[in-house]
Design a protein around this motif. Structure first.
Motif, PDB file in Angstrom:
ATOM      1  N   ASP A  72     -10.050  69.099  67.133  1.00 29.23           N
ATOM      2  CA  ASP A  72      -9.548  68.224  68.186  1.00 29.23           C
ATOM      3  C   ASP A  72     -10.693  67.354  68.715  1.00 29.23           C
ATOM      4  O   ASP A  72     -11.791  67.354  68.176  1.00 29.23           O
ATOM      5  CB  ASP A  72      -8.903  69.042  69.308  1.00 29.23           C
ATOM      6  CG  ASP A  72      -9.884  70.001  69.980  1.00 29.23           C
ATOM      7  OD1 ASP A  72     -11.063  70.032  69.577  1.00 29.23           O
ATOM      8  OD2 ASP A  72      -9.469  70.717  70.904  1.00 29.23           O
ATOM      9  N   LEU A 126     -12.534  67.578  71.382  1.00 26.57           N
ATOM     10  CA  LEU A 126     -13.711  68.335  71.848  1.00 26.57           C
ATOM     11  C   LEU A 126     -14.546  68.854  70.675  1.00 26.57           C
ATOM     12  O   LEU A 126     -15.773  68.849  70.736  1.00 26.57           O
ATOM     13  CB  LEU A 126     -13.276  69.495  72.750  1.00 26.57           C
ATOM     14  CG  LEU A 126     -12.727  69.085  74.119  1.00 26.57           C
ATOM     15  CD1 LEU A 126     -12.189  70.297  74.860  1.00 26.57           C
ATOM     16  CD2 LEU A 126     -13.786  68.377  74.932  1.00 26.57           C
ATOM     17  N   ASP A 127     -13.891  69.279  69.607  1.00 26.73           N
ATOM     18  CA  ASP A 127     -14.632  69.721  68.414  1.00 26.73           C
ATOM     19  C   ASP A 127     -15.459  68.580  67.828  1.00 26.73           C
ATOM     20  O   ASP A 127     -16.612  68.761  67.460  1.00 26.73           O
ATOM     21  CB  ASP A 127     -13.672  70.242  67.334  1.00 26.73           C
ATOM     22  CG  ASP A 127     -13.042  71.568  67.703  1.00 26.73           C
ATOM     23  OD1 ASP A 127     -13.668  72.329  68.459  1.00 26.73           O
ATOM     24  OD2 ASP A 127     -11.920  71.829  67.229  1.00 26.73           O
ATOM     25  N   TYR A 185     -18.873  64.686  77.289  1.00 25.61           N
ATOM     26  CA  TYR A 185     -18.326  65.929  76.736  1.00 25.61           C
ATOM     27  C   TYR A 185     -18.012  66.924  77.860  1.00 25.61           C
ATOM     28  O   TYR A 185     -16.924  67.509  77.886  1.00 25.61           O
ATOM     29  CB  TYR A 185     -19.299  66.550  75.745  1.00 25.61           C
ATOM     30  CG  TYR A 185     -18.921  67.967  75.368  1.00 25.61           C
ATOM     31  CD1 TYR A 185     -17.854  68.214  74.526  1.00 25.61           C
ATOM     32  CD2 TYR A 185     -19.615  69.060  75.890  1.00 25.61           C
ATOM     33  CE1 TYR A 185     -17.482  69.497  74.191  1.00 25.61           C
ATOM     34  CE2 TYR A 185     -19.254  70.351  75.558  1.00 25.61           C
ATOM     35  CZ  TYR A 185     -18.180  70.566  74.718  1.00 25.61           C
ATOM     36  OH  TYR A 185     -17.815  71.842  74.411  1.00 25.61           O
ATOM     37  N   PHE A 213     -14.540  68.578  78.903  1.00 23.81           N
ATOM     38  CA  PHE A 213     -14.408  70.026  78.742  1.00 23.81           C
ATOM     39  C   PHE A 213     -14.079  70.726  80.063  1.00 23.81           C
ATOM     40  O   PHE A 213     -13.536  71.832  80.057  1.00 23.81           O
ATOM     41  CB  PHE A 213     -15.716  70.590  78.163  1.00 23.81           C
ATOM     42  CG  PHE A 213     -15.644  72.024  77.753  1.00 23.81           C
ATOM     43  CD1 PHE A 213     -14.787  72.437  76.742  1.00 23.81           C
ATOM     44  CD2 PHE A 213     -16.423  72.984  78.381  1.00 23.81           C
ATOM     45  CE1 PHE A 213     -14.714  73.761  76.360  1.00 23.81           C
ATOM     46  CE2 PHE A 213     -16.359  74.315  78.012  1.00 23.81           C
ATOM     47  CZ  PHE A 213     -15.504  74.709  76.993  1.00 23.81           C
ATOM     48  N   SER A 214     -14.356  70.115  81.205  1.00 30.58           N
ATOM     49  CA  SER A 214     -14.148  70.777  82.496  1.00 30.58           C
ATOM     50  C   SER A 214     -12.694  71.189  82.749  1.00 30.58           C
ATOM     51  O   SER A 214     -12.456  72.263  83.318  1.00 30.58           O
ATOM     52  CB  SER A 214     -14.695  69.932  83.646  1.00 30.58           C
ATOM     53  OG  SER A 214     -13.990  68.730  83.748  1.00 30.58           O
ATOM     54  N   PRO A 215     -11.665  70.410  82.355  1.00 31.94           N
ATOM     55  CA  PRO A 215     -10.295  70.907  82.557  1.00 31.94           C
ATOM     56  C   PRO A 215     -10.007  72.197  81.785  1.00 31.94           C
ATOM     57  O   PRO A 215      -9.251  73.051  82.252  1.00 31.94           O
ATOM     58  CB  PRO A 215      -9.413  69.755  82.048  1.00 31.94           C
ATOM     59  CG  PRO A 215     -10.263  68.550  82.106  1.00 31.94           C
ATOM     60  CD  PRO A 215     -11.651  69.013  81.891  1.00 31.94           C
ATOM     61  N   VAL A 216     -10.621  72.337  80.625  1.00 39.70           N
ATOM     62  CA  VAL A 216     -10.445  73.568  79.846  1.00 39.70           C
ATOM     63  C   VAL A 216     -11.047  74.741  80.603  1.00 39.70           C
ATOM     64  O   VAL A 216     -10.436  75.813  80.711  1.00 39.70           O
ATOM     65  CB  VAL A 216     -11.088  73.426  78.440  1.00 39.70           C
ATOM     66  CG1 VAL A 216     -11.014  74.733  77.674  1.00 39.70           C
ATOM     67  CG2 VAL A 216     -10.427  72.309  77.665  1.00 39.70           C
ATOM     68  N   VAL A 217     -12.240  74.550  81.148  1.00 37.74           N
ATOM     69  CA  VAL A 217     -12.906  75.608  81.913  1.00 37.74           C
ATOM     70  C   VAL A 217     -12.078  75.950  83.156  1.00 37.74           C
ATOM     71  O   VAL A 217     -11.901  77.131  83.484  1.00 37.74           O
ATOM     72  CB  VAL A 217     -14.338  75.184  82.304  1.00 37.74           C
ATOM     73  CG1 VAL A 217     -14.977  76.184  83.247  1.00 37.74           C
ATOM     74  CG2 VAL A 217     -15.192  74.991  81.064  1.00 37.74           C
ATOM     75  N   GLU A 218     -11.563  74.926  83.830  1.00 35.61           N
ATOM     76  CA  GLU A 218     -10.746  75.174  85.029  1.00 35.61           C
ATOM     77  C   GLU A 218      -9.467  75.928  84.689  1.00 35.61           C
ATOM     78  O   GLU A 218      -9.029  76.793  85.450  1.00 35.61           O
ATOM     79  CB  GLU A 218     -10.427  73.852  85.718  1.00 35.61           C
ATOM     80  CG  GLU A 218     -11.638  73.237  86.390  1.00 35.61           C
ATOM     81  CD  GLU A 218     -11.374  71.837  86.907  1.00 35.61           C
ATOM     82  OE1 GLU A 218     -10.198  71.393  86.910  1.00 35.61           O
ATOM     83  OE2 GLU A 218     -12.352  71.185  87.307  1.00 35.61           O
ATOM     84  N   ARG A 219      -8.868  75.600  83.545  1.00 33.82           N
ATOM     85  CA  ARG A 219      -7.663  76.330  83.117  1.00 33.82           C
ATOM     86  C   ARG A 219      -7.982  77.803  82.886  1.00 33.82           C
ATOM     87  O   ARG A 219      -7.226  78.690  83.270  1.00 33.82           O
ATOM     88  CB  ARG A 219      -7.110  75.708  81.841  1.00 33.82           C
ATOM     89  CG  ARG A 219      -5.758  75.129  81.989  1.00 33.82           C
ATOM     90  CD  ARG A 219      -5.082  74.685  80.712  1.00 33.82           C
ATOM     91  NE  ARG A 219      -5.885  74.476  79.546  1.00 33.82           N
ATOM     92  CZ  ARG A 219      -6.325  73.299  79.101  1.00 33.82           C
ATOM     93  NH1 ARG A 219      -6.029  72.211  79.776  1.00 33.82           N
ATOM     94  NH2 ARG A 219      -7.034  73.192  78.003  1.00 33.82           N
ATOM     95  N   ILE A 220      -9.116  78.060  82.222  1.00 36.98           N
ATOM     96  CA  ILE A 220      -9.498  79.443  81.923  1.00 36.98           C
ATOM     97  C   ILE A 220      -9.856  80.193  83.195  1.00 36.98           C
ATOM     98  O   ILE A 220      -9.380  81.311  83.425  1.00 36.98           O
ATOM     99  CB  ILE A 220     -10.673  79.470  80.926  1.00 36.98           C
ATOM    100  CG1 ILE A 220     -10.222  78.937  79.573  1.00 36.98           C
ATOM    101  CG2 ILE A 220     -11.240  80.885  80.781  1.00 36.98           C
ATOM    102  CD1 ILE A 220     -11.354  78.673  78.601  1.00 36.98           C
TER     103      ILE A 220
END
Length: 195
Positions: free
Chosen positions: A115, A117-118, A173, A177-184
């Motif tokens: 994707d 991010l990758d 980057y 990537f911050s929305p992914v961290v917030e989701r986790i």
């Protein structure tokens, strides 16, 4: 997790142009009719000279591999001709009983399944390797590149330009990537509050 539906270029052993150069050198030293062999993950690959190319045998199946050349600047570039589609390619992939190009095997590059991010992570690592080389320090994206030393022999102007571009790309980057961290972390907070 989704089942894997694609086959990748890393799934099969391959022979590239350095193999061709080495094979030619070794075959000229042998008497006609002799073979050279190399062990691959798919089996032993036997190579011999053929009237208009090379004959490669893997697990009892022999394919005639032809080569072609193109003009490249002031020199020439050599290519394999795929034994199936006759397309000019730089690498051939070796299966259990056949040799063919990436398209004939229907192989994909891993980056084609990544994707956004990758792809950003790959680009950051590529930029870091171009400046400092591939090592544990540059592989870890949590290490800040502005703390890395200037490589010996690189001009300050070049270093500062590359570092600024890298820092800008890494900032983009981490924003992506911050929305992914917030989701986790949000999911973890919800689990902790339920316990």
């Amino acid at each position: 997790m989704r089942d894997r539906t694609r086959s990748y270029t890393t799934d099969l052993p391959r022979i590239g142009l350095p193999f061709l150069v080495n094979m030619r050198r070794r075959l000229t030293e042998l008497s006609p009719g002799m073979q050279i062999s190399c062990t691959t993950e798919s089996g032993v690959l036997y190579t011999s000279r053929h009237a208009d190319g090379y004959a490669m045998t893997i697990n009892g199946v022999t394919r005639v591999i032809r080569t072609t050349i193109t003009q490249a600047g002031y020199g020439i570039r050599q290519w394999y001709a795929c034994p199936h589609c006759v397309k000019r390619v730089a690498k051939l992939y070796i299966g259990r009983k056949d040799i063919a190009c990436r398209e004939c095997w229907k192989l994909h590059y891993k980056s084609q399944s990544g994707d956004k991010l990758d792809r950003m992570r790959m680009s950051i690592r590529r930029q870091r390797y171009a400046i400092w080389g591939n090592n544990d320090l540059t592989n870890n994206l949590f290490n800040r590149p502005n703390l890395f030393p200037k490589p010996k022999g690189m001009r300050w102007e070049t270093f500062n330009r590359r570092l600024a571009r890298l820092m800008q790309y890494e900032l983009a980057y981490w924003r992506a990537f911050s929305p992914v961290v917030e989701r986790i972390t949000g999911a973890l907070k919800r689990k902790v509050s339920l316990i």
